[in-house]
Design an enzyme around this catalytic site. Structure first.
Site, PDB file in Angstrom:
ATOM      1  N   GLU A   1      63.996   0.624  37.891  1.00  0.00           N
ATOM      2  CA  GLU A   1      64.399  -0.786  37.753  1.00  0.00           C
ATOM      3  C   GLU A   1      65.176  -1.258  38.970  1.00  0.00           C
ATOM      4  OE1 GLU A   1      63.401  -3.004  35.555  1.00  0.00           O
ATOM      5  OE2 GLU A   1      62.164  -1.315  34.858  1.00  0.00           O
TER       6      GLU A   1
ATOM      7  N   SER B   1      57.692  13.896  53.400  1.00  0.00           N
ATOM      8  CA  SER B   1      56.576  13.090  52.885  1.00  0.00           C
ATOM      9  C   SER B   1      55.186  13.683  53.084  1.00  0.00           C
ATOM     10  CB  SER B   1      56.615  11.692  53.494  1.00  0.00           C
ATOM     11  OG  SER B   1      57.884  11.108  53.338  1.00  0.00           O
TER      12      SER B   1
ATOM     13  N   HIS C   1      52.366   6.066  40.294  1.00  0.00           N
ATOM     14  CA  HIS C   1      52.602   7.028  41.370  1.00  0.00           C
ATOM     15  C   HIS C   1      54.001   6.817  41.965  1.00  0.00           C
ATOM     16  CE1 HIS C   1      52.343   9.208  45.130  1.00  0.00           C
ATOM     17  NE2 HIS C   1      52.543   8.086  45.792  1.00  0.00           N
ATOM     18  N   SER C   2      54.360   5.572  42.212  1.00  0.00           N
ATOM     19  CA  SER C   2      55.678   5.238  42.765  1.00  0.00           C
ATOM     20  C   SER C   2      55.921   3.758  42.500  1.00  0.00           C
ATOM     21  CB  SER C   2      55.707   5.498  44.271  1.00  0.00           C
ATOM     22  OG  SER C   2      54.936   4.507  44.948  1.00  0.00           O
TER      23      SER C   2
END
Lengths: 421, 466
Positions: free
Chosen positions: B138, B224, B353-354
Site C-alpha cells: 500500500e 536484481s 509479481h511486484s
C-alpha cells in the site's frame, strides 16, 4: 633475446609449430623428433597409412595443435620481427632470483599464494594437470586436489563460483582459458563481482577474487585467441584490471591482485609465456597496483602502453632516438583500472606529446580514456594532438595480423608527425 | 641434443602407454646401442596417470566376459531396441505432502511434532510477513516507497524451510524470500529502513526496496539479475566444505530464474565439485506474466536434478511441514555426504509479481481466488494449530491486532528518517577510495554546495566537509 615474428613459422604445409604450440609443451620438439625417429625406424615394416595414422593420433592429444605432417619445415617466412624481449633486472630488495619464464613466474606467484594462505584455491578448465599454458603445473601435486581443481567448461560458472568462494572468506583464483572466452562471465564480473561491496552497504564483498586470463596477439591466434578485452572491464567501477609486461612484474602484480581486497582481472600476455625469461625473485614479493612505471626517461614524447605492447614501444623509443634524434619517455601503466593518471600527466607536462598504443581496437579502447583525461589536464602543455596507435576497428584477423597489429613502424611514423606538428 | 631426444622419447612413451616407463640399465639393446645408452621398457605396476579411457575392464566374475559399453563414465547396458525416451510418457515426479488442506497429518511419523512455542512462532512469522507485505505494498501505491514485492501464497515455503535450517547456514536468495530473513531476526525496523533507503538501511540506501541483506543473519544481499546467486552459492558451499564449519549453503530461486544459464552452471558445478548446498526452487507458476508452460517443457525443475547427478525431491510448498521435513533431511545429506540436493517446492504466487505488475492482465481472478481460499499455506497451518489445540479465534484476533500495530509503528518510524548523506554515493565501490573517486567526490560536493536549490538536501543527512 628472443625474436617474435608476427607470422611465425607458417610454412607451405599449413603446419603450426614453434612458439605458440610450444607453449603447451616445451618438450614438443623433443617429442616430435623422437617420434619421427621411431617412425623412420619402423617405416620399412609399417605401411605409410599407419605412420600417418599414428601421427594423427599423436597430434590430436595436444589441445592446441593441428598437424598435417610431423616433418615440419623450419620457419621460412621472412617477416620483420615485431619486438625483442629484453630481460629486466629485479629490484635487489626482492632477494634471490632464478631464471623463469612468464608462465613459470605466474606459477611461482600462485605457489606462494597457496603456501602462505591456507584458504586459497585455484580453479578453472584444465588447471589440474597444469593448464593449457602450464601456468598451474605441479600446483595440484603440491597443494592438493581440493585446492587446485578442474571445473566444468563454463566461464559464467567459473566466475560465479569464484565470487562465492570469495564471499565465504576464502582466497579465490579463477582461470579463464583465454581472455576471448571471458564474455559469458561478463554479467558475473560486471553486475555481481564489481558491485558486491557497494550494493550490500559493505556487509559483503568478493575482494578475495582474482580472475586470470591469457590475452593478446600471438602471431596466429586470429579472432578468438588474440583479444585484448581490458577496455570492457575498465569501464566497470568496482573492478581492478592489471596487465604485466614480463615475468618479474607478473609475479609481483599477481600476488598483489590476489591479496588486494577488491575483485581483480589479471590479463597475461600469452605471446611471452615461454619466451620472456628473466631472473625472477624466488621469494614472496608484491608490486603495488595503481602505479605506472617509467621505464626510460625522455623529453620529447611520452609513450604509454602496457603488456606486450610495452616492448614494441621500447624499440620505438630506440628507433626514434637513433633515426630521428627524438627522446621518448616510455611508461608502462601496469594497472588499467584505476590508472595512474598522475604519472602520465606529469610526463606529458614535460614532453608536450603523448602517444598511446595498444593491440585492442582503437575506438573506445583504453587509449581513449587516457587521451581524454590528459587533454583536459595537460591542454596547455600539448605541442601536438594526442595520438593513439592501436589495432584497427576490426575483429582480430588471422593471416592479416601483420597489417592489423600496431607495430613499431606505425608508431615511428606517428612520432614523426607529432614532432613536426 | 641427445638428452633432449631421450626426454622426448620418454614422454612419447608415457603418452601412449602410461603403464610403461623408460628406464636406463646396463643390459644393452641393439636398437639403441649406437647412442651409447641402453634402455629397455620396464612395466610398472601402477600407472602414474589415471586415465578415464584406459584399457577396458572386463567383468570376469564367475568367468563370464560381460560386454558393456566402455565409454568413459558409462553406467549403461547395450540395447538393440530403437526407442526414444519420450518424457511425456513418464509420470511426473511425485509431490511429497504430509499435511492436507485441512491441516491433518496423513502419517503421524512425519509430523515433526515441534514444541508449541516454535509452532506458534512459525505461524506468527508467516502472518507477520503477510501483514508487512500488505502495508508496504500500500505504501508504494501511495508513493511513499518506490517499489515492493509481496510473498502472498509462499509463506509456507519460506518459514518451513527457514525453521529447518541453522541460522548460520549461508543463504543466497532471489527476491521473494524475506520470510527467511524475518525468521532469523531481521526486525520490522530493518525491513522498513531498507525499503525507505534511509540512513539506517544496512545497505546504505544503495538499492531498490526488498534488496535486503544481512551479514549477521547470513543472508547475502539480494541483487536484481536473476540466477546470478546460484553459482555463487555453490562457490560458498565449496569454501564451507573446505572450512569444515558444519554449515551448509541454501540457494533459493524461482521457476523462471531456473531457465538462466547460471542455473545450469550452478547445478553442474555443485555436483561435480561435491558441494554441501540445498537448491530450493520456488515453483510458483509464474515468472511475471510467463506461466511455467511457456518457461519449460520438461517435468518442472525437479526433473533436471537427476540429469546433473543431484539428489532431488519435489514437495508441496504450501505444506509447511513437508517443506520443513524435506529441508531438514536435505541438510543432513549435504553435511554427511558433501553433495547437493535439489528441492522443488510447488506453490502459487497469489500476489502480483511486484508493484509494477497487474496480474489480472494475464490470469483470471478466479484462479487467484482458488489458491487464496482453498490452498493457502497460512490457512492450512492455522488448521493444524487448531487441531493441536494451540490456536483459536480469540488468539487470532489478538495476534492480528498486535502484529498490525507493530508493523505500523515501524513504518511510521522509518518514514521519518533521513536518507544517507550525498557523499555516501562514493563509498564502498572499492575497499578504499581511489584517487579518481576522491576527485569526483570533491567535484560533486562542490557542485551541490554551490547549487543546493536543485537537490533534495532536506531529505538527506547533512553533507560532510569537502
Amino acid at each position: 633475446m628472443i625474436r617474435h615474428r608476427t607470422a611465425d613459422c607458417i610454412p607451405h604445409r599449413n603446419l603450426y609449430c614453434n612458439n605458440f604450440s610450444s607453449y603447451a609443451n616445451p618438450n614438443l620438439y623433443a617429442e616430435l623428433s623422437a617420434l619421427r625417429f621411431l617412425l623412420l625406424l619402423f617405416s620399412n615394416c609399417l605401411p605409410f597409412s599407419v605412420c600417418e595414422m599414428s601421427l594423427r593420433l599423436f597430434s590430436s592429444s595436444f589441445s592446441l595443435l593441428r598437424h598435417r605432417a610431423v616433418l615440419c619445415a623450419a620457419p621460412t617466412r621472412n617477416v620483420s620481427a615485431r619486438f625483442t624481449y629484453a630481460p629486466e633486472v629485479a629490484n635487489p630488495e626482492y632477494g634471490e632470483t632464478t631464471k623463469l619464464n612468464l608462465f613459470q613466474s605466474i606459477n611461482s606467484a600462485m605457489d606462494v599464494a597457496l603456501a602462505t594462505d591456507k584458504t586459497a584455491v585455484i580453479f578453472g578448465e584444465d588447471v589440474a594437470f597444469g593448464g593449457v599454458f602450464r601456468a598451474t603445473i605441479n600446483l595440484q601435486e603440491r597443494h592438493g586436489k581440493d585446492r587446485v581443481f578442474n571445473t566444468p567448461l563454463c566461464e559464467q560458472g567459473i566466475v560465479g563460483f569464484g565470487i562465492g568462494v570469495a564471499v565465504a572468506g576464502a582466497t579465490s583464483i579463477a582461470e579463464v582459458q583465454f581472455a576471448d572466452y571471458i564474455f559469458p562471465a561478463f554479467d558475473q564480473l560486471v553486475n555481481e563481482a564489481a558491485k558486491f561491496r557497494y550494493r550490500s552497504g559493505n556487509q559483503f564483498n568478493c575482494g578475495k577474487l582474482t580472475v586470470r586470463a591469457p590475452y593478446g596477439a600471438v602471431g596466429h591466434g586470429a579472432l578468438y585467441h588474440s583479444q585484448s578485452p581490458e577496455a570492457y572491464f575498465a569501464h566497470t567501477p568496482g573492478l581492478k584490471v592489471v596487465i604485466p609486461r614480463g615475468p618479474i612484474q607478473a609475479k609481483g602484480l599477481l600476488l598483489s591482485c590476489i591479496r588486494d581486497d577488491n575483485p581483480c582481472v589479471f590479463f597475461e600476455p600469452k605471446i611471452m609465456y615461454r619466451s620472456a625469461v628473466e631472473n625472477v625473485p624466488t621469494g614472496d614479493y608484491t608490486i603495488p597496483l595503481g602505479k605506472a612505471e617509467i621505464l626510460e626517461g625522455g623529453n620529447d614524447v611520452t609513450l604509454v602502453g602496457y603488456g606486450t605492447q610495452i616492448h614494441v614501444l621500447k624499440e620505438v623509443a630506440a628507433i626514434a632516438k637513433d633515426t630521428l634524434g627524438v627522446s621518448c619517455e616510455v611508461i608502462d601503466l601496469r594497472t588499467i583500472l584505476p590508472w595512474d593518471a598522475e604519472t602520465v600527466c606529469q610526463s606529458v607536462a614535460k614532453t608536450g606529446r603523448l602517444l598511446i598504443s595498444h593491440e585492442a581496437p582503437v575506438t573506445n579502447g583504453f587509449a581513449s580514456e587516457i587521451a581524454s583525461y590528459v587533454q583536459k589536464e595537460c591542454f596547455l602543455n600539448l605541442e601536438a594532438p594526442i595520438e593513439r596507435v592501436c589495432g584497427w576497428d576490426t575483429p582480430f584477423p588471422h593471416t592479416l595480423e601483420p597489417y592489423y597489429i600496431p607495430d613499431k613502424w606505425r608508431c615511428v611514423e606517428t612520432i614523426k608527425k607529432m614532432v613536426k606538428f | 641434443m641427445h638428452s633432449q631426444f631421450i626426454r622426448g622419447l620418454s614422454s612419447c612413451v608415457s603418452r601412449f602407454a602410461p603403464g610403461l616407463q623408460l628406464t636406463s640399465h646396463r643390459a644393452s639393446s641393439a636398437l639403441f646401442s649406437k647412442y651409447g645408452t641402453s634402455m629397455c621398457f620396464a612395466a610398472r605396476n601402477s600407472s602414474q596417470i589415471k586415465s578415464e579411457a584406459a584399457a577396458p575392464e572386463t567383468d570376469v566374475q564367475a568367468g563370464i566376459l560381460h560386454d558393456r559399453p566402455r565409454f568413459p563414465g558409462s553406467r549403461s547396458e547395450w540395447t538393440d531396441k530403437l526407442e526414444f525416451l519420450v518424457p511425456e510418457s513418464y509420470p511426473g515426479i511425485p509431490v511429497y505432502r504430509i499435511m492436507n488442506r485441512n491441516g491433518t497429518i496423513s502419517d503421524p511419523a512425519h509430523d515433526p511434532k515441534l514444541d508449541d512455542a516454535t509452532v506458534i512462532r512459525m505461524y506468527q512469522q508467516m502472518t507477520l510477513l503477510s501483514y508487512m507485505d500488505k502495508i508496504l505494498y500500500e505504501s508504494q501505491r501511495q508513493g511513499r516507497i518506490s517499489f515492493y514485492m509481496t510473498h502472498f501464497g509462499e509463506e509456507g515455503t519460506l518459514i518451513g524451510s527457514a525453521a529447518a535450517l541453522s541460522n548460520a547456514d549461508l543463504a543466497y536468495v532471489q527476491y521473494r524470500e524475506a520470510g527467511l530473513l524475518m525468521w532469523r531476526g531481521f526486525t520490522l525496523d530493518q525491513f522498513m529502513d531498507q525499503c525507505y533507503g534511509n540512513e539506517d538501511d544496512l545497505g546504505k540506501g544503495k538499492q531498490m526496496p526488498v534488496h535486503y541483506g544481512s551479514k549477521d543473519l547470513h543472508y547475502v544481499t539480494v541483487s536484481s539479475p536473476l540466477g546470478t546467486q546460484m553459482p555463487q552459492a555453490v562457490g560458498s558451499a565449496y569454501a564451507y566444505k573446505r572450512a569444515q564449519n558444519g554449515q551448509i549453503v541454501i540457494c533459493y530461486f524461482g521457476d523462471g530464474a531456473a531457465s538462466e544459464g547460471d542455473a545450469h552452471a550452478a547445478l553442474n558445478f555443485s555436483a561435480t565439485l561435491d558441494c554441501p548446498i540445498i537448491f530450493l526452487c520456488r515453483n510458483n507458476g509464474y515468472a511475471i506474466s510467463t506461466p511455467t508452460s511457456q518457461q519449460f517443457r520438461g517435468d518442472g525443475i525437479a526433473s533436471r536434478g537427476p540429469g546433473y547427478g543431484i539428489a532431488t525431491i519435489r514437495v508441496d510448498g504450501n505444506d509447511t511441514w513437508a517443506v520443513y521435513n524435506a529441508v531438514k533431511a536435505a541438510r543432513e545429506v549435504c553435511l554427511a555426504q558433501n553433495r547437493p540436493v535439489l528441492i522443488e517446492a510447488m506453490t502459487y504466487r497469489i500476489g502480483h509479481h511486484s508493484t509494477s505488475d497487474d496480474s489480472s492482465a494475464y490470469r483470471s481472478v478466479d484462479e487467484i481466488r482458488y489458491w487464496d481460499k482453498e490452498d493457502n499455506p497460512i490457512i492450512r497451518f492455522r488448521k493444524y494449530m487448531v487441531n493441536r489445540g494451540l490456536w483459536n479465534d480469540e488468539k487470532e484476533t489478538q495476534w492480528k491486532d498486535q502484529a498490525k500495530r507493530q508493523v505500523m509503528t515501524a513504518f511510521q518510524k522509518a518514514e521519518k528518517k533521513v536518507k544517507p548523506a550525498p557523499e555516501e554515493l562514493f563509498n564502498d565501490v572499492y575497499d578504499e577510495l581511489p584517487w579518481h573517486l576522491q576527485k569526483q567526490k570533491r567535484e560533486m560536493m562542490e557542485h551541490v554546495r554551490s547549487h543546493p536549490e536543485h537537490y533534495p538536501l532536506k531529505e538527506h543527512a547533512k553533507m560532510g566537509p569537502i
